[in-house]
Motif scaffolding. Structure first.
Motif, PDB file in Angstrom:
ATOM      1  N   LYS A   1      57.883 -14.191  48.499  1.00 20.92           N
ATOM      2  CA  LYS A   1      58.693 -14.615  47.355  1.00 20.92           C
ATOM      3  C   LYS A   1      58.448 -16.109  47.129  1.00 20.92           C
TER       4      LYS A   1
ATOM      5  N   ILE B   1      49.709 -18.100  39.993  1.00 18.36           N
ATOM      6  CA  ILE B   1      50.889 -17.657  39.256  1.00 18.36           C
ATOM      7  C   ILE B   1      51.530 -18.841  38.546  1.00 18.36           C
TER       8      ILE B   1
ATOM      9  N   TYR C   1      45.152 -16.654  41.679  1.00 17.26           N
ATOM     10  CA  TYR C   1      44.880 -15.276  42.066  1.00 17.26           C
ATOM     11  C   TYR C   1      43.445 -14.895  41.757  1.00 17.26           C
TER      12      TYR C   1
ATOM     13  N   LYS D   1      59.240 -15.358  41.837  1.00 20.71           N
ATOM     14  CA  LYS D   1      58.194 -14.354  41.611  1.00 20.71           C
ATOM     15  C   LYS D   1      57.841 -13.749  42.949  1.00 20.71           C
ATOM     16  N   ASP D   2      57.586 -12.442  42.939  1.00 16.69           N
ATOM     17  CA  ASP D   2      57.212 -11.739  44.158  1.00 16.69           C
ATOM     18  C   ASP D   2      55.732 -11.410  44.146  1.00 16.69           C
ATOM     19  N   LEU D   3      55.097 -11.567  45.286  1.00 16.51           N
ATOM     20  CA  LEU D   3      53.681 -11.260  45.467  1.00 16.51           C
ATOM     21  C   LEU D   3      53.532 -10.343  46.670  1.00 16.51           C
ATOM     22  N   ASP D   4      52.518  -9.494  46.657  1.00 13.50           N
ATOM     23  CA  ASP D   4      52.208  -8.646  47.807  1.00 13.50           C
ATOM     24  C   ASP D   4      50.806  -8.959  48.294  1.00 13.50           C
TER      25      ASP D   4
ATOM     26  N   VAL E   1      45.490 -16.439  44.732  1.00 15.09           N
ATOM     27  CA  VAL E   1      46.516 -16.069  43.760  1.00 15.09           C
ATOM     28  C   VAL E   1      46.832 -17.249  42.862  1.00 15.09           C
TER      29      VAL E   1
END
Length: 109
Positions: A105, A26, A5, A35-38, A24
């Protein structure tokens, strides 16, 4: 599983399409299922843009470190990560000057 990220910076006279964050990183613990990312896509052009959300793997193609994309259904290899990703939508259409958020996701398998 790791994805890096980096926050995007403000730029003047931007044209075309921008994605934020651009990079990103993570980590998913063994105890975490996902894990959720936007990601926010912004259309700086004067025309409507439609994008398909599709995870595509890449791999090293020669001993010098050159990378190339692996087409969907183009076989599998031991470091494939595309199957760990799912998108909140299959495609988005962004009007000129607008932005849209897409959730991704990352599944821990």
């Amino acid at each position: 599983l790791g994805i890096s990220y980096s926050s995007a910076y403000a730029a003047t006279n931007v044209s075309g399409l921008t994605v934020s964050p651009a990079y990103v990183d993570i980590s998913i613990l063994d105890s975490q299922q996902s894990k959720d990312l936007d990601f926010v896509y912004t259309n700086h052009s004067q025309t409507t843009v439609t994008l398909q959300m599709l995870p595509i793997d890449f791999k090293q193609t020669d001993p010098l470190g050159t990378v190339g994309f692996v087409q969907p259904g183009g076989g599998s290899y031991s470091y494939s990560l595309a199957s760990f990703l799912s998108f909140s939508t299959d495609s988005i259409t962004i009007q000129p000057g607008d932005s849209q958020k897409v959730a991704v996701k990352v599944t821990n398998r």
